[in-house]
Scaffold this active site. Structure first.
Site, PDB file in Angstrom:
ATOM      1  N   GLU A  69      49.255  40.830  40.787  1.00  0.00           N
ATOM      2  CA  GLU A  69      49.761  40.459  39.461  1.00  0.00           C
ATOM      3  C   GLU A  69      48.546  40.356  38.563  1.00  0.00           C
ATOM      4  O   GLU A  69      47.730  39.448  38.701  1.00  0.00           O
ATOM      5  CB  GLU A  69      50.518  39.128  39.571  1.00  0.00           C
ATOM      6  CG  GLU A  69      51.554  38.975  38.468  1.00  0.00           C
ATOM      7  CD  GLU A  69      50.953  38.386  37.215  1.00  0.00           C
ATOM      8  OE1 GLU A  69      50.656  39.178  36.286  1.00  0.00           O
ATOM      9  OE2 GLU A  69      50.762  37.178  37.162  1.00  0.00           O
ATOM     10  N   LYS A  86      42.599  30.922  48.613  1.00  0.00           N
ATOM     11  CA  LYS A  86      41.388  30.608  47.847  1.00  0.00           C
ATOM     12  C   LYS A  86      41.744  30.415  46.377  1.00  0.00           C
ATOM     13  O   LYS A  86      42.111  31.362  45.686  1.00  0.00           O
ATOM     14  CB  LYS A  86      40.351  31.742  47.950  1.00  0.00           C
ATOM     15  CG  LYS A  86      38.994  31.276  47.422  1.00  0.00           C
ATOM     16  CD  LYS A  86      38.088  32.381  46.972  1.00  0.00           C
ATOM     17  CE  LYS A  86      38.301  32.802  45.542  1.00  0.00           C
ATOM     18  NZ  LYS A  86      37.919  31.796  44.529  1.00  0.00           N
ATOM     19  N   GLU A 128      42.760  43.665  27.066  1.00  0.00           N
ATOM     20  CA  GLU A 128      43.162  42.274  27.296  1.00  0.00           C
ATOM     21  C   GLU A 128      42.017  41.327  26.935  1.00  0.00           C
ATOM     22  O   GLU A 128      40.907  41.464  27.450  1.00  0.00           O
ATOM     23  CB  GLU A 128      43.546  42.046  28.765  1.00  0.00           C
ATOM     24  CG  GLU A 128      44.095  40.641  28.952  1.00  0.00           C
ATOM     25  CD  GLU A 128      44.480  40.301  30.380  1.00  0.00           C
ATOM     26  OE1 GLU A 128      45.545  39.714  30.586  1.00  0.00           O
ATOM     27  OE2 GLU A 128      43.696  40.618  31.290  1.00  0.00           O
ATOM     28  N   CYS A 158      49.044  35.464  31.388  1.00  0.00           N
ATOM     29  CA  CYS A 158      49.126  36.928  31.446  1.00  0.00           C
ATOM     30  C   CYS A 158      50.295  37.465  30.632  1.00  0.00           C
ATOM     31  O   CYS A 158      50.291  38.609  30.203  1.00  0.00           O
ATOM     32  CB  CYS A 158      49.212  37.389  32.896  1.00  0.00           C
ATOM     33  SG  CYS A 158      50.532  36.559  33.787  1.00  0.00           S
TER      34      CYS A 158
HETATM   35  O1  TXE Z   1      39.457  36.548  37.017  1.00  0.00           O
HETATM   36  P1  TXE Z   1      39.218  37.114  38.453  1.00  0.00           P
HETATM   37  P2  TXE Z   1      38.378  35.938  36.021  1.00  0.00           P
HETATM   38  C1  TXE Z   1      42.100  38.277  33.473  1.00  0.00           C
HETATM   39  C2  TXE Z   1      41.627  37.909  32.102  1.00  0.00           C
HETATM   40  C3  TXE Z   1      40.278  37.365  32.344  1.00  0.00           C
HETATM   41  C4  TXE Z   1      39.800  38.301  33.418  1.00  0.00           C
HETATM   42  C5  TXE Z   1      38.707  37.795  34.274  1.00  0.00           C
HETATM   43  O2  TXE Z   1      41.525  39.057  31.310  1.00  0.00           O
HETATM   44  O3  TXE Z   1      39.467  37.407  31.225  1.00  0.00           O
HETATM   45  O4  TXE Z   1      40.939  38.495  34.223  1.00  0.00           O
HETATM   46  O5  TXE Z   1      38.987  36.469  34.684  1.00  0.00           O
HETATM   47  C6  TXE Z   1      38.941  35.770  42.800  1.00  0.00           C
HETATM   48  N1  TXE Z   1      37.749  39.622  45.958  1.00  0.00           N
HETATM   49  N2  TXE Z   1      42.889  37.264  34.133  1.00  0.00           N
HETATM   50  O6  TXE Z   1      37.032  36.507  36.180  1.00  0.00           O
HETATM   51  O7  TXE Z   1      37.785  37.371  38.698  1.00  0.00           O
HETATM   52  C7  TXE Z   1      38.420  34.672  41.907  1.00  0.00           C
HETATM   53  O8  TXE Z   1      37.502  33.848  42.605  1.00  0.00           O
HETATM   54  C8  TXE Z   1      38.684  38.666  46.077  1.00  0.00           C
HETATM   55  C9  TXE Z   1      44.293  37.512  34.181  1.00  0.00           C
HETATM   56  O9  TXE Z   1      38.462  34.489  36.148  1.00  0.00           O
HETATM   57  O10 TXE Z   1      40.179  38.222  38.645  1.00  0.00           O
HETATM   58  C10 TXE Z   1      39.713  33.971  41.530  1.00  0.00           C
HETATM   59  O11 TXE Z   1      40.132  33.125  42.600  1.00  0.00           O
HETATM   60  N3  TXE Z   1      38.879  37.706  45.161  1.00  0.00           N
HETATM   61  C11 TXE Z   1      45.007  36.579  35.032  1.00  0.00           C
HETATM   62  C12 TXE Z   1      40.686  35.137  41.371  1.00  0.00           C
HETATM   63  O12 TXE Z   1      40.113  36.202  42.127  1.00  0.00           O
HETATM   64  C13 TXE Z   1      38.114  37.723  44.052  1.00  0.00           C
HETATM   65  C14 TXE Z   1      44.492  35.261  35.318  1.00  0.00           C
HETATM   66  C15 TXE Z   1      40.876  35.621  39.924  1.00  0.00           C
HETATM   67  O13 TXE Z   1      39.610  35.865  39.357  1.00  0.00           O
HETATM   68  C16 TXE Z   1      37.111  38.712  43.871  1.00  0.00           C
HETATM   69  C17 TXE Z   1      43.051  35.166  35.262  1.00  0.00           C
HETATM   70  C18 TXE Z   1      36.955  39.684  44.882  1.00  0.00           C
HETATM   71  N4  TXE Z   1      36.052  40.662  44.790  1.00  0.00           N
HETATM   72  C19 TXE Z   1      42.329  36.147  34.650  1.00  0.00           C
HETATM   73  N5  TXE Z   1      36.511  38.472  42.679  1.00  0.00           N
HETATM   74  C20 TXE Z   1      46.479  36.717  35.146  1.00  0.00           C
HETATM   75  N6  TXE Z   1      46.964  37.884  35.527  1.00  0.00           N
HETATM   76  O14 TXE Z   1      47.208  35.757  34.926  1.00  0.00           O
HETATM   77  C21 TXE Z   1      37.111  37.395  42.138  1.00  0.00           C
HETATM   78  N7  TXE Z   1      38.066  36.927  42.973  1.00  0.00           N
END
Ligand code: TXE
Length: 480
Positions: free
Chosen positions: A247, A172, A383, A281
């Site tokens: 990660e 996904k 962050e 990240c």
């Molecule tokens: O990430 P999410 P978001 C950090 C960064 C950012 C914050 C939130 O601080 O501001 O995370 O970003 C899926 N079960 N990073 O909201 O929600 C979602 O659909 C399963 C760090 O965009 O963590 C997407 O495909 N999956 C980072 C993926 O998880 C779920 C990169 C990431 O989304 C879910 C991005 C659930 N319950 C954001 N909820 C890095 N480490 O590089 C969401 N998703």
């Protein structure tokens, strides 16, 4: 308006609810595609397709699977420019960065894991009267969940090793950046990858992503995203004893020692702070500068950052584009307001840029440098994941190591010094998964990638990825 579909069992399929999610280009605010709003019903169908494809896929020899990965790489490469354009439009990142990093690395990931598979050694351990043979077995169906900052790059980083080890996949992509995953599916259909080996379902995390994590037939989850989401993913997967690779976020320190080569350090710190609009990240969002060189470093750093070309991501000379969404920009701006309340001073940026009318509704924000905050203030320890960097002084190695280790995160960092022994020793004192000395994001795909503390669990990269996407089994045979 393009309407994309799920890719399940080798076919492009609408989701069962018939509902869709708007996808917009963050640089212009224009809604330009619709994606399926999939839920647990669609995930069930995708997992069933992956399950039925898995025995035949894992029965292929390593050479045959390796050849498939090379075929995917070659087909992706013929569409490199299209990938870069799609990634730039979907994320708001400069086209030059999308070419240099996203499209190039996505191709490389498939080639790299094809080669790694060929190099994988089978372990055997002889005893006085018996021999142990360690066998890699596929896990079965694995679930891959990826974020919006490096969409195809991170998806290919997971799909390639998962397929190499004989698994089939339900993936996904982020609902904010779905287009290159769809492009990959088109390529897989074109080259005739066996149906069901890769399945992609689009939708919201809490609906579609959560259903993948909770599915009893999905044996492993590899997730890249926010720490808060990672916690939810772990809580759902752990009771089923799934293999988990998480990660998550980072708040990485860039440490400038007083003997640093300032030309190198200024350019490196600026790149580390603001690459991809600070949405990586690994970004160095806290810069610690030795007190004796702080005024000079700060002056040169501000100058360097103010030279960056901010603007339309589709222009060749743009170095800094739009943030991924308006909601994300709201979050980043709220941290800038917080920084002011916490006593910080904005040395540069802190506002939205003046750009052409076409970009009026874009999610732009200038690269922002904040000075004067306590290193343990919220802005300097939480962050932000955007174009905001905080500057801090330090007076000794011990003090800066304490500062670097003071957050809940432990992903990455960099140290800038002309004394490589001191740099190496300082790197080892930092509690994180990766530290660069006199460079940043200098990647060798064979090395471990991942973090400590709240930055995640597990390591991927090279042979470690192949180990994660397999179950090691030992067969002990008593000698004749
Ligand atoms: O990430 P999410 P978001 C950090 C960064 C950012 C914050 C939130 O601080 O501001 O995370 O970003 C899926 N079960 N990073 O909201 O929600 C979602 O659909 C399963 C760090 O965009 O963590 C997407 O495909 N999956 C980072 C993926 O998880 C779920 C990169 C990431 O989304 C879910 C991005 C659930 N319950 C954001 N909820 C890095 N480490 O590089 C969401 N998703």
């Amino acid at each position: 308006m393009e309407e994309i579909l799920n890719f399940i069992g080798g076919k492009f399929t609408p989701c069962s609810s018939g509902q869709s999610i708007d996808n917009l280009a963050p640089a212009t605010g224009e809604v330009y595609s619709k994606i399926p709003r999939s839920d647990a019903t669609d995930v069930d169908i995708a997992v069933a397709a992956a399950e039925s494809a898995q025995p035949a896929w894992s029965a292929l020899s390593r050479n045959e699977r390796s050849a498939w990965l090379v075929r995917i790489a070659e087909a992706l490469e013929t569409r490199s420019e299209e990938i870069a354009v799609a990634e730039s439009r979907d994320t708001g990142k400069p086209i030059s960065l999308a070419r240099a990093v996203d499209s190039t690395r996505s191709v490389n990931n498939f080639r790299f894991f094809a080669k790694m598979l060929g190099e994988r050694q089978q372990e055997t351990y002889a005893m006085s009267d018996a021999t142990n043979h360690v066998v890699d077995k596929p896990i079965g169906v694995v679930g891959l969940i990826t974020p919006w900052n490096l969409p195809l790059y991170l998806l290919s980083w997971k799909i390639a090793p998962a397929l190499a080890m004989g698994n089939t996949v339900v993936a996904k992509p982020s609902e904010l950046t779905p287009m290159t995953a769809h492009l990959l599916c088109e390529i897989l259909a074109d080259i005739g990858l066996p149906a069901g080996v890769v399945n992609v379902v689009h939708g919201y995390g809490g609906e579609c992503g959560a259903a993948i994590v909770a599915h009893p037939k999905v044996g492993a989850i590899s997730f890249t995203g926010g720490t808060a989401t990672g916690r939810v993913v772990a809580a759902s997967a752990a009771p089923m004893f799934k293999k988990l690779s998480l990660e998550l976020g980072g708040k990485n320190a860039t440490i400038i020692l007083e003997d640093a080569d300032l030309d190198l350090a200024v350019a490196g710190a600026a790149r580390a702070a603001f690459m991809n609009q600070g949405q990586v990240c690994l970004c160095g969002s806290r810069i610690f500068i030795a007190d004796s060189i702080r005024p000079e470093f700060t002056r040169r750093f501000v100058e360097q950052v103010e030279k960056m070309v901010v603007g339309d991501p589709s222009f060749e000379d743009t170095e800094f584009g739009s943030l991924v969404s308006h909601e994300h920009r709201d979050k980043v701006e709220s941290y800038i307001e917080l920084a002011l309340r916490e006593g910080g001073t904005i040395l540069s940026g802190g506002a939205r840029p003046e750009l052409s009318a076409r970009l009026d509704s874009g999610a732009f924000l200038l690269p922002t440098i904040i000075d004067g905050l306590a290193q343990d203030s919220r802005c300097a320890s939480e962050e932000i994941f955007g174009p905001v960097v905080t500057l801090h002084g330090f007076s000794s190695d011990a003090e800066v190591i304490g500062f670097a280790n003071s957050t809940e995160y432990g992903l990455a960092g960099s140290v800038w010094t002309t004394d490589l022994g001191r740099g190496r020793a300082m790197a080892e004192s930092i509690d994180s998964g990766m530290v660069w000395v006199n460079c940043w994001l200098h990647r060798d795909l064979r090395v471990p990638f991942g973090g400590t503390k709240n930055s995640g669990v597990g390591r991927e990269g090279g042979q470690r990825s192949l180990a994660f996407y397999s179950e090691a089994m030992n067969i002990c045979i008593l000698d004749d």
